[in-house]
Enzyme design. Structure first.
Site, PDB file in Angstrom:
ATOM      1  N   ASP A  11      40.312  28.407  34.805  1.00  0.00           N
ATOM      2  CA  ASP A  11      39.379  29.411  35.309  1.00  0.00           C
ATOM      3  C   ASP A  11      40.193  30.448  36.080  1.00  0.00           C
ATOM      4  O   ASP A  11      41.303  30.156  36.563  1.00  0.00           O
ATOM      5  CB  ASP A  11      38.359  28.732  36.224  1.00  0.00           C
ATOM      6  CG  ASP A  11      37.467  29.736  36.935  1.00  0.00           C
ATOM      7  OD1 ASP A  11      36.851  30.571  36.250  1.00  0.00           O
ATOM      8  OD2 ASP A  11      37.409  29.690  38.170  1.00  0.00           O
ATOM      9  N   ASP A  13      38.612  33.545  38.400  1.00  0.00           N
ATOM     10  CA  ASP A  13      38.025  33.883  39.700  1.00  0.00           C
ATOM     11  C   ASP A  13      37.793  32.620  40.525  1.00  0.00           C
ATOM     12  O   ASP A  13      37.033  31.735  40.134  1.00  0.00           O
ATOM     13  CB  ASP A  13      36.700  34.619  39.507  1.00  0.00           C
ATOM     14  CG  ASP A  13      36.882  35.996  38.895  1.00  0.00           C
ATOM     15  OD1 ASP A  13      37.668  36.781  39.448  1.00  0.00           O
ATOM     16  OD2 ASP A  13      36.253  36.282  37.860  1.00  0.00           O
TER      17      ASP A  13
END
Length: 258
Positions: A11, A13
């Site tokens: 991932d 953010d």
């Protein structure tokens, strides 16, 4: 377990970066994984950027190589076409979101013409107005399916700050319209499966590394991937297969520590 895996999907953010700042040790760990021949891909729910733009940001922040970056914008227009055919779409979100919808062959509907919409697409909208919120809610209440890249409530920034995320706006529209959204990004399967296909690995040969239990971990588990929760403050045992407090710890467990 992590030392035997062929690939890792990260991932962005909240995990690799906070706003415009890489998390400590991220660049070193990502570079070390790639240097040891481990597949690396990036999977973000960002509703305002394409995978190419995310790759460019990674390179700008000092992370390379960055061949495999995916966002829901890669597939959102196609999902609408697959489910509803060529549509008249009211877009509440970024210009990038509107562009991918249009490029997929759909017709964009102006806010004032919301009654003509057959689909409502809602992303994070930095120019959100009450008029736009009202138009989306009324169109969805009138029967236009509500489609969104994600339902993440916050967009993490530096030093613990955040912006309201796409999910916060979608929640408002869904509540006003009395409908449930169709989610394109995490935790739904499509982006995870695309990432695995591009890496050329089976789900059990890879791990998803992220900071969200409901998005990253739940979505990865649903497709059979191993899961790593990035949680600098710690987490409850069982939230993921492995919980790490730092990228240095992840590098050690993955067998690429320098």
């Amino acid at each position: 377990m992590l030392a035997s895996l062929r690939a890792f999907v990260f991932d962005l953010d909240g995990c690799v970066w906070q706003g415009e700042r890489l998390n400590p040790g991220a660049a070193e760990t990502l570079t070390a994984l790639a240097a040891r021949g481990r597949g690396v891909a990036y999977l973000t729910n960002n509703s305002r950027a394409t995978g190419a733009e995310m790759s460019a940001k990674l390179r700008r922040l000092g992370v390379a190589p960055t061949e495999h970056a995916l966002t829901p914008l890669e597939i959102l227009g196609g999902v609408i076409a697959e489910r509803y055919g060529p549509s008249r779409v009211l877009v509440i979100g970024s210009p990038e979101l509107a562009a991918v919808v249009k490029s997929a062959g759909h017709t964009l509907v102006d806010v004032k013409a919301w009654r003509e919409a057959s689909v409502v697409a809602v992303g994070n909208d930095f120019e959100l107005t009450y008029e736009r919120l009202t138009a989306a809610s009324r169109a969805a209440a009138a029967g236009a399916p509500l489609v969104t890249p994600n339902v993440d409530p916050r967009l993490p920034l530096e030093d613990g700050d955040f912006l309201p995320g796409c999910g916060a706006i979608v929640a408002a529209v869904a509540a006003a319209a009395g409908v449930a959204p169709v989610v394109v990004g995490k935790p739904e399967p499509p982006l995870f499966r695309i990432a695995l296909r591009r890496l050329g690995v089976a789900p059990h040969e890879s791990a998803m590394v992220g900071d969200s239990v409901t998005s990253d971990i739940a979505g990865a588990r649903a497709v059979g991937m191993r899961t790593v929760l990035y949680a600098p403050e710690g987490a409850v045992a069982g939230d993921a297969d492995v919980v790490v407090r730092s990228f240095a710890e992840l590098a050690r467990l993955a067998g690429v520590e320098r």
